[in-house]
Design a protein around this motif. Structure first.
Motif, mmCIF file in Angstrom:
data_model
loop_
_atom_site.group_PDB
_atom_site.id
_atom_site.type_symbol
_atom_site.label_atom_id
_atom_site.label_comp_id
_atom_site.label_asym_id
_atom_site.label_seq_id
_atom_site.Cartn_x
_atom_site.Cartn_y
_atom_site.Cartn_z
ATOM 1 N N VAL A 44 -14.251 53.973 74.797
ATOM 2 C CA VAL A 44 -13.270 53.521 73.811
ATOM 3 C C VAL A 44 -14.013 53.489 72.478
ATOM 4 O O VAL A 44 -15.197 53.136 72.461
ATOM 5 C CB VAL A 44 -12.776 52.103 74.182
ATOM 6 C CG1 VAL A 44 -11.694 51.642 73.249
ATOM 7 C CG2 VAL A 44 -12.295 52.056 75.597
ATOM 8 N N PRO A 45 -13.387 53.881 71.355
ATOM 9 C CA PRO A 45 -14.113 53.836 70.079
ATOM 10 C C PRO A 45 -14.327 52.397 69.616
ATOM 11 O O PRO A 45 -13.557 51.867 68.815
ATOM 12 C CB PRO A 45 -13.219 54.622 69.118
ATOM 13 C CG PRO A 45 -11.886 54.636 69.725
ATOM 14 C CD PRO A 45 -12.043 54.440 71.200
ATOM 15 N N VAL A 46 -15.395 51.772 70.105
ATOM 16 C CA VAL A 46 -15.606 50.339 69.893
ATOM 17 C C VAL A 46 -15.876 49.990 68.429
ATOM 18 O O VAL A 46 -15.762 48.838 68.031
ATOM 19 C CB VAL A 46 -16.770 49.811 70.771
ATOM 20 C CG1 VAL A 46 -16.364 49.780 72.220
ATOM 21 C CG2 VAL A 46 -18.016 50.672 70.581
ATOM 22 N N SER A 105 -12.539 58.356 56.704
ATOM 23 C CA SER A 105 -12.247 59.319 55.637
ATOM 24 C C SER A 105 -12.887 60.668 55.936
ATOM 25 O O SER A 105 -12.316 61.710 55.640
ATOM 26 C CB SER A 105 -12.670 58.765 54.277
ATOM 27 O OG SER A 105 -14.032 58.497 54.276
ATOM 28 N N ASP A 106 -14.076 60.672 56.547
ATOM 29 C CA ASP A 106 -14.694 61.949 56.948
ATOM 30 C C ASP A 106 -13.792 62.694 57.924
ATOM 31 O O ASP A 106 -13.590 63.910 57.805
ATOM 32 C CB ASP A 106 -16.034 61.693 57.662
ATOM 33 C CG ASP A 106 -17.155 61.488 56.660
ATOM 34 O OD1 ASP A 106 -16.869 61.579 55.446
ATOM 35 O OD2 ASP A 106 -18.287 61.216 57.096
ATOM 36 N N GLY A 137 -21.025 51.567 63.435
ATOM 37 C CA GLY A 137 -20.597 50.592 62.441
ATOM 38 C C GLY A 137 -20.239 51.063 61.048
ATOM 39 O O GLY A 137 -20.172 50.260 60.148
ATOM 40 N N ASN A 138 -20.027 52.382 60.824
ATOM 41 C CA ASN A 138 -19.487 52.703 59.497
ATOM 42 C C ASN A 138 -18.025 53.122 59.637
ATOM 43 O O ASN A 138 -17.673 54.288 59.567
ATOM 44 C CB ASN A 138 -20.302 53.765 58.757
ATOM 45 C CG ASN A 138 -20.614 54.936 59.650
ATOM 46 O OD1 ASN A 138 -20.328 54.886 60.842
ATOM 47 N ND2 ASN A 138 -21.158 55.982 59.076
ATOM 48 N N ILE A 140 -18.510 62.603 64.141
ATOM 49 C CA ILE A 140 -17.974 61.597 63.219
ATOM 50 C C ILE A 140 -17.522 60.375 64.008
ATOM 51 O O ILE A 140 -17.794 59.240 63.638
ATOM 52 C CB ILE A 140 -16.785 62.178 62.422
ATOM 53 C CG1 ILE A 140 -17.277 63.226 61.430
ATOM 54 C CG2 ILE A 140 -16.036 61.074 61.680
ATOM 55 C CD1 ILE A 140 -16.157 63.969 60.724
ATOM 56 N N SER A 141 -16.860 60.614 65.118
ATOM 57 C CA SER A 141 -16.317 59.501 65.887
ATOM 58 C C SER A 141 -17.418 58.659 66.524
ATOM 59 O O SER A 141 -17.350 57.436 66.515
ATOM 60 C CB SER A 141 -15.381 60.034 66.956
ATOM 61 O OG SER A 141 -14.925 58.986 67.743
#
Lengths: 178, 405
Positions: B389-391, B179-180, B172-173, B165-166
């Motif tokens: 990093v979660p860009v 929410s997932d 880009g979502n 998910i991450s």
């Protein structure tokens, strides 16, 4: 009779206020107060506020709590009224820990709350700044900087002019009723 | 200290990836350690299976508990919508995904069941004693292995899904992945805590088949959560030293990690003390045996070391704000806590293997390097496959700008 308490300057953003505070302090002003609708990051540092000693109050009170609780349990259980319960020693450290911990937390909490009130002077029903009608907007949409007249470098006409040059929306003197 | 006027921003030009040559060097070192250590482990398995399995279980649990801590933490951050930790999230997830090889690494324990666990011998629990009916039904090799497969499956799925998910968020979502992640985290946290508690009882507590403590699973878990934060601090500091992260992890984030290190130190001590005090007070022979054993001979020194080193010392050091904001002090404390977590697992597991006292065995080194290098390899390969990093998270800039008041 009334005398000049100081001047208030209104700014419309936290950034403008922090910037103004920095510049005013660079001019040597020391008796400043900033009032904002919400906590502003960097303002404490700009005002040159020292860290609150509150943590030390809590630590000292916790120390007192630990000592008092251990003393109480040892003295009542092993000295004043020794009684064997369930084959346990009169006094032992381990079962004494919960009470010791709780009393330390209780006294530390008291020291924190009452120490906080003592340090910030609350509850306080009156402050000279309340004389300024517009000041109440500091709890809504204005970021207010007050410079007290007792400041050694305060000047009745030059200080308001300085604040206006720093981008204040409005600068007003505040009169304190005697 | 950064101020409102000079806030670090995520840099578009910065890839948040390790330099290729540095990565290759790390990979080569890890492979060499892995090959050497597993050769030594195989030798240990063949020649001294009993000592091998004891040491192996300690270090398998060492890395596994850290993985639990990572899973727990990632889910808690999702559920609380924490902003401060987003810049650290990918590193947390990269540690979390190391739980994936656990399925394979459990094999030696499963194969050595009868060597390691006394109850695995047929007829160990007196078949005529009705008080032991539950123990007989619960602790027998088939049921034990079924449970293990369930735990490993649950952890594998949770770690994999949360990681997936991450990383799709990077593409880009943003909103959908948030929410997932939440949808999975709420039941995930529940399932994790139940399986972790049971695994602690199954794999560690049952080494002492007649001893029981209802808080035991939480105890093992609390140590793991603490060790995870310690490892996260060290990983972030190492990447900082390598210059791979720019300035996305500021002293403000380290300060918050320091607060967690402090809080979890206290949590571990709270659980450990609760277990000890209740057993001390009830004074029942079948319960006190565990601590009695650990108060004898050289085990006594290890017990005292844990009280001082696992709680008192880090507690006093981390109490001060200045210590949590000083990266040298914080890094040294984190490293010390990782060592203490290893000692804690020695203390839990090895008195059942070497009843007469504490001693370090060469297999301790071999199994630590063996298990650690495999976890390390998974971490290292994952670290390269995505930005560190979660860009794609739109809250990233706010996270980087985070400040403690």
């Amino acid at each position: 009779m009334s005398r000049l308490y100081g001047v208030v300057a209104e700014f419309d953003s936290p950034e403008a206020l922090v910037e103004a505070v920095r510049k005013v302090r660079a001019q040597g002003f020391t008796r400043l107060e900033a009032c904002t609708p919400f906590p502003v990051h960097g303002l404490d540092e700009a005002l040159g506020l020292r860290r609150s000693p509150l943590g030390w109050f809590a630590l000292a009170a916790a120390g007192v709590g630990v000592a008092a609780a251990l003393l109480l349990q040892w003295w009542t259980g092993a000295v004043d009224y020794p009684l064997v319960v369930g084959g346990k020693p009169y006094f032992a450290l381990w079962p004494s820990v919960p009470i010791t911990f709780e009393l330390a937390v209780l006294l530390a909490s008291f020291a924190t709350v009452f120490g906080m009130l003592a340090l910030n002077g609350l509850p306080r029903l009156y402050h000279p700044l309340f004389e300024d009608e517009e000041f109440r907007r500091a709890s809504d949409d204005r970021f207010v900087l007050a410079v007290e007249a007792t400041d050694p470098v305060f000047h009745a006409t030059e200080t308001p002019a300085l604040l206006e040059r720093l981008g204040a929306l409005a600068v007003r003197p505040v009169e304190e009723k005697a | 200290m950064p101020t409102t006027t000079s806030v670090p921003q995520p840099q578009a030009a910065f890839s948040y990836r390790l330099e290729e040559s540095l990565w290759r060097r790390g990979r080569n070192v890890l492979w060499i350690i892995a090959l050497a250590a597993w050769a030594a482990c195989l030798f240990g398995w063949a020649t001294d299976r009993y000592n091998f399995l004891g040491s192996y279980l300690v270090h398998f649990m060492f890395f596994l508990t850290i993985g639990w801590g990572a899973m727990f933490f990632v889910m808690v951050q999702h559920l609380t919508s924490a902003t401060w930790s987003i810049t650290l999230r990918r590193l947390m997830e990269t540690i979390m995904i190391t739980v994936a090889p656990v399925t394979l690494l459990f094999l030696p324990v499963a194969l050595g069941l009868d060597v390691l666990y006394k109850w695995a011998a047929p007829g160990f629990f007196d078949p005529h004693n009705p008080d032991l009916a539950f123990k007989r039904a619960f602790f027998n090799p088939p049921f034990f292995l079924i449970r293990a497969v369930v735990y490993l499956f649950v952890w594998g799925v949770l770690a994999f899904v949360l990681y997936r998910i991450s990383v799709t968020q990077d593409e880009g979502n943003h909103q959908e992945s948030i929410s997932d992640a939440r949808t999975w985290s709420a039941p995930g946290l529940l399932v994790l805590t139940i399986t972790v508690t049971m695994a602690g009882v199954d794999w560690v507590m049952s080494l002492d088949p007649f001893w029981y403590s209802t808080i035991f699973g939480v105890y093992v878990f609390s140590g793991g959560a603490l060790a995870f934060i310690a490892l996260l601090i060290l990983v972030a500091l190492a990447l900082r030293a390598a210059g791979a992260l720019g300035d996305v992890i500021t002293v403000e984030h380290y300060h918050d990690l320091g607060k967690w290190l402090f809080a979890l130190t206290v949590w571990w001590a709270y659980i450990a003390f609760s277990q000890y005090m209740l057993i001390w007070y009830a004074n029942l022979p079948e319960e006190t045996a565990f601590f009695h054993h650990r108060a004898e001979g050289s085990w006594r020194y290890l017990s005292l070391l844990l009280v001082v080193g696992h709680f008192l010392l880090p507690f006093l050091v981390l109490l001060s704000r200045a210590a949590k904001r000083n990266l040298t002090v914080l890094g040294l404390t984190a490293a010390w806590i990782l060592v203490m977590h290893g000692m804690d697992l020695h203390w839990l597991i090895l008195p059942s293997v070497h009843p007469h006292g504490f001693h370090l065995h060469w297999l301790d080194v071999a199994t630590f390097a063996g298990v650690g290098s495999l976890f390390g390899l998974v971490f290292w390969y994952r670290l390269r496959s995505h930005p560190m990093v979660p860009v794609g998270d739109l809250r990233l800039a706010a996270s980087i700008a985070h400040q403690n008041q």
